[in-house]
Design a protein around this motif. Structure first.
Motif, PDB file in Angstrom:
ATOM      1  N   GLY A  20       0.788  -1.101  -0.458  1.00  0.00           N
ATOM      2  CA  GLY A  20       0.226  -0.292   0.093  1.00  0.00           C
ATOM      3  C   GLY A  20       0.728   0.613   0.365  1.00  0.00           C
ATOM      4  N   PRO A  22       0.673   6.156  -0.555  1.00  0.00           N
ATOM      5  CA  PRO A  22       0.016   7.276   0.345  1.00  0.00           C
ATOM      6  C   PRO A  22      -1.141   7.100  -0.708  1.00  0.00           C
ATOM      7  N   GLN A 253      -1.838   7.838  12.625  1.00  0.00           N
ATOM      8  CA  GLN A 253      -2.343   8.252  11.103  1.00  0.00           C
ATOM      9  C   GLN A 253      -1.524   8.426  10.116  1.00  0.00           C
ATOM     10  N   SER A 256      -0.828   4.868   9.146  1.00  0.00           N
ATOM     11  CA  SER A 256      -1.990   4.545   8.741  1.00  0.00           C
ATOM     12  C   SER A 256      -1.970   4.727   6.879  1.00  0.00           C
ATOM     13  N   GLN A 257      -1.735   5.769   7.472  1.00  0.00           N
ATOM     14  CA  GLN A 257      -1.819   6.351   5.620  1.00  0.00           C
ATOM     15  C   GLN A 257      -0.519   6.328   4.450  1.00  0.00           C
ATOM     16  N   ARG A 258       0.495   5.877   5.208  1.00  0.00           N
ATOM     17  CA  ARG A 258       1.300   5.926   4.567  1.00  0.00           C
ATOM     18  C   ARG A 258       1.961   6.958   3.549  1.00  0.00           C
TER      19      ARG A 258
ATOM     20  N   PRO B  31      -8.607   6.234  13.416  1.00  0.00           N
ATOM     21  CA  PRO B  31      -8.562   7.635  12.357  1.00  0.00           C
ATOM     22  C   PRO B  31      -9.135   7.874  11.115  1.00  0.00           C
ATOM     23  N   GLU B 462      -3.977  -6.329   6.637  1.00  0.00           N
ATOM     24  CA  GLU B 462      -4.408  -4.772   6.864  1.00  0.00           C
ATOM     25  C   GLU B 462      -5.533  -3.925   5.639  1.00  0.00           C
ATOM     26  N   THR B 463      -5.879  -3.222   6.217  1.00  0.00           N
ATOM     27  CA  THR B 463      -6.209  -2.028   4.881  1.00  0.00           C
ATOM     28  C   THR B 463      -5.887  -1.483   3.736  1.00  0.00           C
ATOM     29  N   LYS B 464      -4.296  -1.511   4.186  1.00  0.00           N
ATOM     30  CA  LYS B 464      -3.170  -0.281   2.432  1.00  0.00           C
ATOM     31  C   LYS B 464      -3.710  -1.993   1.982  1.00  0.00           C
ATOM     32  N   ALA B 465      -2.858  -3.097   3.004  1.00  0.00           N
ATOM     33  CA  ALA B 465      -2.661  -4.548   2.253  1.00  0.00           C
ATOM     34  C   ALA B 465      -3.553  -4.786   1.315  1.00  0.00           C
ATOM     35  N   TYR B 466      -4.426  -4.137   1.733  1.00  0.00           N
ATOM     36  CA  TYR B 466      -5.566  -5.059   1.078  1.00  0.00           C
ATOM     37  C   TYR B 466      -6.633  -4.126  -0.354  1.00  0.00           C
ATOM     38  N   THR B 467      -5.832  -3.190  -0.660  1.00  0.00           N
ATOM     39  CA  THR B 467      -6.674  -2.078  -1.380  1.00  0.00           C
ATOM     40  C   THR B 467      -4.816  -2.229  -1.886  1.00  0.00           C
ATOM     41  N   GLU B 468      -4.082  -2.395  -2.101  1.00  0.00           N
ATOM     42  CA  GLU B 468      -2.328  -3.245  -2.757  1.00  0.00           C
ATOM     43  C   GLU B 468      -2.849  -4.557  -3.305  1.00  0.00           C
ATOM     44  N   LYS B 471      -5.310  -3.649  -6.465  1.00  0.00           N
ATOM     45  CA  LYS B 471      -4.737  -3.456  -8.283  1.00  0.00           C
ATOM     46  C   LYS B 471      -4.349  -4.116  -9.070  1.00  0.00           C
TER      47      LYS B 471
END
Lengths: 296, 589
Positions: A20, A22, A253, A256-258, B31, B462-468, B471
């Motif tokens: 992931g 930003p 934050q 989590s937001q990279r 957050p 994890e959330t960002k890993a999921y969006t990754e 792709k």
């Protein structure tokens, strides 16, 4: 200093290896827009180039732009948030020392009395109740039931807004330090030199403060260094519950937001702060521990 | 024993304290922030080939309002935006709270009424050429910024070109790619080109102020939904002089001048934003004198503040809904209306077993959506059997092919050759790891187990890993949970933007030539009724082919103090009542 570079390198590598980036949102951005964003922030350059350029700039205190907060530099954001966290941390530490040391001392001197048990009870609560639970409890009590303070107290120029966050943040250190003081005090007053002092006919008060307490405080001093560092780096939970603009919440934050630049900047800052805090502890030892002074 | 009673007492006290705290149960601090999909602009009016001035939102005559005696002394509306906005620059705004602030302070070309029709905004009318490629907007007379400077068409032209400026990298730039020359300008590598080359590209963008009060857009192809786009929060006049003067900090109150209903009076960072009524607003000075927007992160604190009278509006979460509905006074303050998001279960339609149509249909047919809303959604939201939600043009209430039917499900699975469900390849649902989603996924897995006898494994990441993962089609999970919140209420923003084979949003890898052909036509026809016909057919195909199983349409649920009056809400609100906020007022209390 080589450690700063290695911390920077480790953080950088970890950051970029975490899946992931930003620009990954739940609602996906158009790939052309993402390309633009990467170009704007130089994220399309090869990684080693990005790292070197970042560390070079960091030396001159240019920590780059934030990816979350458009138009703001990381230095600005940290300069805005760090003093707040420092202030809150120092206040919380002061409160906890002022409460904990006498409490622990008294509990040791009046061992197995109701005073001892009560303080142990509160100390246990302090150590086990999570900070966000205590935060909401305090808000309900003082804001809703007693109405002494507004529930939404976010005007940080007003001293009253600092009351509850300081109390909440001081909770764990107070409890921890009180128990530590009590334990180490108990040990100190059993030492031979205390018996000697009493035998010499010194007043109990002097025996306790001049002799026993100074030695009992050694473990506390050891703990104060890391405790300060921990308090200054901010508590995500306390900051979120009170909407406190501190660096703890910023850091979590950012992860989590990279927000890469904020992550790097804050990590390097934390490393520096912790190193400094430990240095201060070492110096403080010199004052408190006569054994060290004699040798040094 | 002398130690017995203190121990008992302390245990009791601890339990009491914990119980007290538990009764004011917080949700864990998160957050997260909502992305601004929540602004579905109204669709065009049927047959609006010629722009026609409709709603009497004309000259600055104050609409007849409440009697003076009914007004509260302090006409201040207190709202919470959750956290410090990352930016309030209308060009860069992409989250809901950012768009709300932009809409409070600035006036877009067009606007929406609460029935989601596009209506005149700062432009009093527009005309479309016969080939559908040229739109000419006529600005109202007398429009001014809050500092008195007149608003000109050139200010709008500057704002649109700024949206497309590659150096700014605005997230919503791609929505304007329908304009001629827009994509070329926005995708230019500004680091490699000379200033002249960039200027040439900028000049070639099809947005021109032909005079002080006329703005002309030239499109690449006919796009009847374009008028909706001109009603969004970035389609506002911006002052180049102020932006240059303020630089990165032009969004501070000194330089953040707009032509909208409110003026940004004060921005105390990390604390609150204060807005005051703009007497120069073209619809007349708002009834409210001030709006105060605080930044309370935690939902429990927010709720306590609302109950304590410190907030006038509070967004109710699923956890609280049941309690609120049962409370006699709170239930009177409850305000519910349809939202603009639809959530769905996506299937990876290029990998087995979901490359098989019947398998997808079997899974789609064995979700009890009503139970989902009731049990998982806690009553928040509405079961979804198709994509476009209620209240928006293109909604088809009768399109309900996959009502819950385990029988049909098993039959379909049998038709697919999997009468014995254990013969299916292993199936995993991958999802963004948080307690809410986990509960949903476990529920779904259980549904399919019971109805079809299929074991579905759960895989939280994890959330960002999921969006990754989402792709690329190779890494896209077999089953995943996604949602879509529209930017504007035209069906194009639903069906074409998300499910056309050229889109990268749906992630299912599903392609259907008939579906695409219907959309390609519907996206370009000027007549709304004909467009809706085609979109309806297309949606029918989408539902039948089931590359996704629709789950839930979102709902806005708020608590609103009874003294807040004339708050007219719509599904696309970034802030409740934003379209018509000038009419809202506070009653005596």
């Amino acid at each position: 200093m080589p450690w700063r570079d290695s911390i920077g390198l480790i953080t950088f590598v970890l950051m970029h290896n975490t899946p992931g980036g930003p620009w990954d949102r739940e609602k996906p951005l158009d790939p052309r827009v993402v390309e633009n964003l990467n170009r704007k922030f130089g994220l399309d350059r090869p990684l080693h180039e990005q790292f070197v350029s970042y560390m070079w700039n960091a030396l001159r205190l240019d920590l780059g732009p934030s990816y979350q907060y458009r138009g703001r530099s990381v230095t600005d954001i940290i300069a805005e948030r760090l003093p707040m966290s420092i202030q809150l941390g120092v206040l919380a530490l002061a409160v906890s020392l002022l409460l904990a040391v006498p409490l622990g001392m008294l509990a040791a001197l009046r061992q197995n009395t109701w005073l001892d048990y009560t303080s142990l009870f509160f100390a246990t609560i302090g150590v086990t109740v999570p900070s966000f639970v205590m935060a909401i409890f305090l808000i309900m009590v003082f804001g809703v039931w007693l109405s002494w303070l507004p529930v939404m107290a976010t005007n940080w120029g007003d001293w009253r807004a600092w009351l509850l966050p300081t109390l909440t943040l001081a909770l764990f250190p107070t409890a921890f330090i009180a128990r530590l003081t009590r334990a180490s005090m108990l040990e100190a007053i059993r030492q031979d030199y205390v018996r000697t002092a009493r035998a010499k006919g010194l007043a109990e008060r002097i025996v306790v403060t001049r002799h026993a307490l100074r030695n009992a405080l050694l473990p506390v001093v050891t703990v104060v260094g890391p405790a300060t560092a921990g308090l200054i780096t901010g508590s995500f939970f306390v900051e979120t519950m009170f909407s406190f603009p501190g660096i703890g919440r910023l850091f979590v934050q950012a992860v989590s937001q990279r927000d890469y630049s904020v992550i790097m900047g804050t990590t390097l800052l934390y490393a520096a702060l912790i190193a400094f805090a430990n240095l201060v502890v070492d110096v403080a030892y010199g004052f408190v521990d006569p054994r060290i002074k004699a040798e040094g | 024993m002398s130690t017995a009673w203190p121990v008992t007492l302390s245990t009791l006290l601890t339990c009491l304290a914990l119980a007290l705290v538990a009764c004011t149960q917080p949700a864990t601090p998160t957050p997260a922030g909502a992305r601004a999909g929540e602004t579905p602009p109204g669709a065009q009016k049927p047959g609006a080939a010629e722009g026609s001035p409709s709603t009497p939102s004309g000259p600055a005559a104050k609409p007849s309002g409440p009697a003076q005696a009914a007004l509260h002394g302090d006409q201040t509306l207190r709202i919470n935006i959750g956290s410090e906005p990352a930016t309030i620059d209308p060009t860069l705004a992409s989250f809901v709270d950012e768009a709300a602030i932009a809409q409070l302070v600035h006036a877009p070309l067009m606007s929406f009424d609460t029935r989601l029709q596009v209506v005149p905004g700062a432009a009093e009318k527009y005309t479309v050429s016969n080939d559908g490629l040229t739109y000419a907007f006529a600005l109202r007379q007398g429009l001014t910024f809050s500092d008195g400077q007149p608003v000109k068409a050139q200010h709008y032209e500057y704002a649109w070109k700024r949206l497309l400026d590659p150096a700014l990298a605005a997230e919503y730039a791609s929505i304007a790619y329908v304009i001629k020359g827009a994509e070329e300008y926005n995708t230019a590598d500004h680091r490699r080109l000379s200033a002249q080359q960039l200027q040439a590209l900028r000049d070639a963008v099809g947005v021109k102020a032909t005079d002080d009060s006329t703005l002309v857009f030239t499109l690449k192809h006919p796009a009847p939904y374009f008028v909706s786009i001109t009603a969004l929060w970035f389609s506002v006049p911006l002052r180049e002089d102020l932006i240059k003067k303020g630089g990165e900090r032009w969004t501070e109150p000194e330089t953040y001048a707009g032509s909208g209903p409110f003026v940004l009076k004060d921005w105390q960072h990390q604390n609150k934003l204060v807005f005051e009524a703009n007497p120069r607003y073209y619809r007349g000075k708002p009834r409210l004198e001030r709006i105060e927007a605080v930044m309370i992160n935690d939902p429990t604190v927010q709720r306590a503040a609302y109950l304590n009278g410190e907030l006038d509006l509070y967004e109710v979460g699923g956890e609280d809904l049941a309690t609120v509905e049962r409370d006699p006074s709170l239930s009177k303050e409850l305000l519910r209306w349809p939202g603009t998001c639809t959530y769905y279960i996506g299937f990876n339609a290029v990998r087995p077993p979901f490359d098989n149509l019947k398998v997808r249909q079997a899974f789609a047919a064995t979700i009890d959506r009503e139970a989902y809303v009731r049990d998982i959604g806690r009553g928040l939201g509405k079961a979804a059997y198709s994509f476009v939600p209620p209240g928006l043009p293109g909604y088809q209430p009768a399109l309900k092919q996959w009502t819950f039917s385990p029988q049909d499900g098993r039959r379909l699975l049998g038709d697919a050759g999997f009468a014995d469900p254990t013969k299916l390849p292993p199936i995993t649902i991958t999802y963004s790891s948080n307690p809410r989603t986990k509960a949903r996924m476990e529920w779904l897995a259980d549904q399919w187990k019971r109805a079809l006898g299929v074991e579905v494994k759960l895989d939280p990441v994890e959330t960002k890993a999921y969006t990754e993962l989402l792709k690329k089609p190779e890494t896209t999970p077999q089953v995943f949970l996604l949602g879509w919140c529209a930017d504007y209420p035209d069906p194009q923003n639903w069906l074409s933007v998300v499910f056309h084979s050229k889109s990268t949003i749906a992630r299912t890898g599903w392609k259907n030539a008939d579906f695409d052909a219907l959309l390609d036509q519907a996206d370009r026809l000027p007549d709304m009724n004909k467009r809706l016909e085609l979109y309806n057919k297309a949606q029918g195909i989408l539902v039948e082919q089931a590359p996704v199983a629709f789950l839930l349409h979102s709902e806005h649920v708020f608590l609103k103090k009874t003294w807040v009056r004339d708050l007219h809400v719509s599904p696309i609100d970034s802030l409740p009542g934003i379209f018509g906020i000038e009419k809202t007022w506070i009653a005596k209390h």
